[in-house]
Design a protein around this motif. Structure first.
Motif, short mmCIF file in Angstrom:
data_model
loop_
_atom_site.label_atom_id
_atom_site.label_comp_id
_atom_site.label_asym_id
_atom_site.label_seq_id
_atom_site.Cartn_x
_atom_site.Cartn_y
_atom_site.Cartn_z
N GLY A 1 36.38 -34.94 -3.02
CA GLY A 1 37.46 -35.08 -2.06
C GLY A 1 38.78 -34.60 -2.61
N GLN A 2 39.56 -35.49 -3.23
CA GLN A 2 40.91 -35.18 -3.68
C GLN A 2 40.95 -34.61 -5.10
N GLY A 3 39.84 -34.47 -5.76
CA GLY A 3 39.87 -34.00 -7.14
C GLY A 3 40.19 -35.12 -8.11
N PHE A 4 40.44 -34.76 -9.35
CA PHE A 4 40.64 -35.77 -10.40
C PHE A 4 41.94 -35.48 -11.17
N ASP A 5 42.56 -36.55 -11.63
CA ASP A 5 43.72 -36.42 -12.50
C ASP A 5 43.31 -36.20 -13.95
N LEU A 6 42.19 -36.83 -14.34
CA LEU A 6 41.80 -36.80 -15.75
C LEU A 6 40.30 -36.63 -15.89
N SER A 7 39.91 -35.73 -16.76
CA SER A 7 38.52 -35.58 -17.16
C SER A 7 38.40 -35.91 -18.64
N VAL A 8 37.40 -36.67 -19.00
CA VAL A 8 37.14 -37.00 -20.40
C VAL A 8 35.79 -36.39 -20.78
N VAL A 9 35.81 -35.56 -21.80
CA VAL A 9 34.62 -34.89 -22.29
C VAL A 9 34.31 -35.40 -23.69
N ILE A 10 33.04 -35.60 -23.96
CA ILE A 10 32.59 -36.00 -25.30
C ILE A 10 31.66 -34.92 -25.82
N ALA A 11 31.99 -34.35 -26.96
CA ALA A 11 31.17 -33.29 -27.55
C ALA A 11 30.82 -33.67 -28.98
N ASP A 12 29.58 -33.37 -29.39
CA ASP A 12 29.16 -33.76 -30.74
C ASP A 12 29.94 -33.04 -31.83
N GLY A 13 30.33 -31.78 -31.59
CA GLY A 13 31.13 -31.06 -32.56
C GLY A 13 30.41 -30.93 -33.89
N LEU A 14 31.14 -31.13 -34.97
CA LEU A 14 30.58 -30.98 -36.31
C LEU A 14 30.25 -32.32 -36.98
N SER A 15 30.35 -33.41 -36.22
CA SER A 15 29.96 -34.71 -36.76
C SER A 15 29.48 -35.60 -35.62
N SER A 16 28.18 -35.62 -35.41
CA SER A 16 27.63 -36.52 -34.39
C SER A 16 27.86 -37.97 -34.79
N LEU A 17 27.95 -38.22 -36.10
CA LEU A 17 28.18 -39.58 -36.59
C LEU A 17 29.50 -40.13 -36.06
N ALA A 18 30.54 -39.29 -36.05
CA ALA A 18 31.85 -39.72 -35.55
C ALA A 18 31.77 -40.10 -34.08
N VAL A 19 31.09 -39.28 -33.29
CA VAL A 19 30.96 -39.55 -31.86
C VAL A 19 30.13 -40.81 -31.62
N GLN A 20 29.04 -40.96 -32.36
CA GLN A 20 28.16 -42.12 -32.20
C GLN A 20 28.90 -43.42 -32.47
N ARG A 21 29.77 -43.41 -33.48
CA ARG A 21 30.46 -44.63 -33.88
C ARG A 21 31.71 -44.93 -33.08
N HIS A 22 32.47 -43.91 -32.72
CA HIS A 22 33.83 -44.15 -32.25
C HIS A 22 34.12 -43.73 -30.81
N ALA A 23 33.24 -42.94 -30.19
CA ALA A 23 33.55 -42.42 -28.86
C ALA A 23 33.66 -43.54 -27.83
N ALA A 24 32.69 -44.45 -27.80
CA ALA A 24 32.68 -45.49 -26.76
C ALA A 24 33.93 -46.37 -26.79
N PRO A 25 34.30 -46.94 -27.95
CA PRO A 25 35.52 -47.77 -27.94
C PRO A 25 36.78 -46.98 -27.61
N MET A 26 36.82 -45.71 -28.03
CA MET A 26 38.01 -44.90 -27.74
C MET A 26 38.08 -44.56 -26.27
N GLY B 1 38.02 -29.65 -11.25
CA GLY B 1 39.31 -29.66 -10.59
C GLY B 1 40.24 -30.71 -11.15
N ALA B 2 40.12 -31.02 -12.46
CA ALA B 2 40.97 -32.03 -13.09
C ALA B 2 42.24 -31.39 -13.64
N ARG B 3 43.36 -32.08 -13.50
CA ARG B 3 44.61 -31.49 -13.99
C ARG B 3 44.86 -31.78 -15.47
#
Length: 278
Positions: free
Chosen positions: A112-137, A174-176
């Motif tokens: 409908g109106q689109g989104f103000d914010l999109s949050v993307v999670i990517a494993d990058g070069l340390s899946s350990l960092a994402v596994q431990r810290h992505a959810a609380p952040m 369509g996120a700004r």
């Protein structure tokens, strides 16, 4: 005569400083070399860093952690088919594969109106960092979006993703604004460092000059609370100024325990101000 066994290892006179930093200082010596214990510690840290790069992200477990935060999650994949390709072809990690794009386009069409914010999670070069810290952040980012009245898109977890893949995700939705939570290149004392990359008006083809980075997010580095505080400042200022990147500086005042939180210590890179003006 002492009964203690003799050892060629000599303690460093600055060894007391090691309690103040995780850096490898004051390791001592054995002749012209490092003591065996210091050498073994180095090899262990190096092995941890290598594992952080190569161990795959457990997306199922991460999705469950995010679901407990009450967040909807979509899975996607970059154009890098596997880890070997990802490491050899950074360009493929910056774009979505053909199967991931249609689901995002469909979501955007039905939003409908689109989104103000999109949050993307990517494993990058340390899946350990994402596994431990992505959810609380992400939980803190979602709370910030709710406080500001921003409409937040469902989270998108991109496997084998690099920083710029978030631009394509956000453009399709369509996120700004977009924030990419990504595992940073591991160091010998920080194999689980999470980076936050923020972009206003994201679109394919932007360079890093258009992004703001908050680095080393983890309990032993920059705390979740401090990272969220800095990100909130950047996002609010971006909405006012309609830009991000090198033209948007982090001038957030970070409260410190035991100080006047009304004033705050400010940014140490900026000149102090008097209560009655500059």
């Amino acid at each position: 005569m002492s009964d203690e066994p003799r050892t060629p290892a000599q303690a460093d006179p600055w060894q007391a400083l090691r309690s103040l930093t995780p850096a490898r200082i004051a390791l001592g010596r054995a002749g012209t070399s490092l003591p065996t214990s210091a050498q073994l510690d180095f090899q262990f840290a190096h092995a941890q860093a290598r594992d952080a790069v190569h161990v795959p992200l457990d997306v199922t477990a991460l999705t469950a952690d995010l679901a407990r935060e009450g967040l909807q999650v979509l899975r996607a994949h970059s154009a890098a088919s596997d880890r070997l390709v990802y490491l050899q072809r950074p360009d493929l990690g910056r774009q979505l594969d053909a199967s991931s794009a249609p689901s995002l386009d469909t979501l955007a069409a039905t939003s409908g109106q689109g989104f103000d914010l999109s949050v993307v999670i990517a494993d990058g070069l340390s899946s350990l960092a994402v596994q431990r810290h992505a959810a609380p952040m992400v939980g803190r980012i979602a709370a910030l979006a709710k406080e500001e009245g921003w409409r937040m898109a469902p989270l998108v977890v991109v496997e084998q993703g690099r920083v710029a893949v978030a631009d394509e995700v956000a453009q399709r939705l369509g996120a700004r604004m977009v924030v990419n939570l990504i595992g940073e290149r591991p160091g010998l004392s920080s194999p689980d460092s999470l980076g936050l990359y923020f972009t206003f008006a994201p679109r394919v083809g932007l360079t890093d000059a258009a992004r703001n980075c908050i680095s080393n997010v983890r309990p032993q580095g920059l705390s979740y609370a401090t990272a969220a505080h800095k990100l909130a400042y950047l996002m609010r200022e971006a909405c006012k100024r309609q830009l991000s990147g090198v033209s948007l500086k982090d001038e957030a005042e970070v409260p410190v325990v035991g100080t006047n939180t009304d004033q705050g210590p400010g940014n140490f890179l900026l000149a102090p101000t008097r209560p009655d003006g500059p």
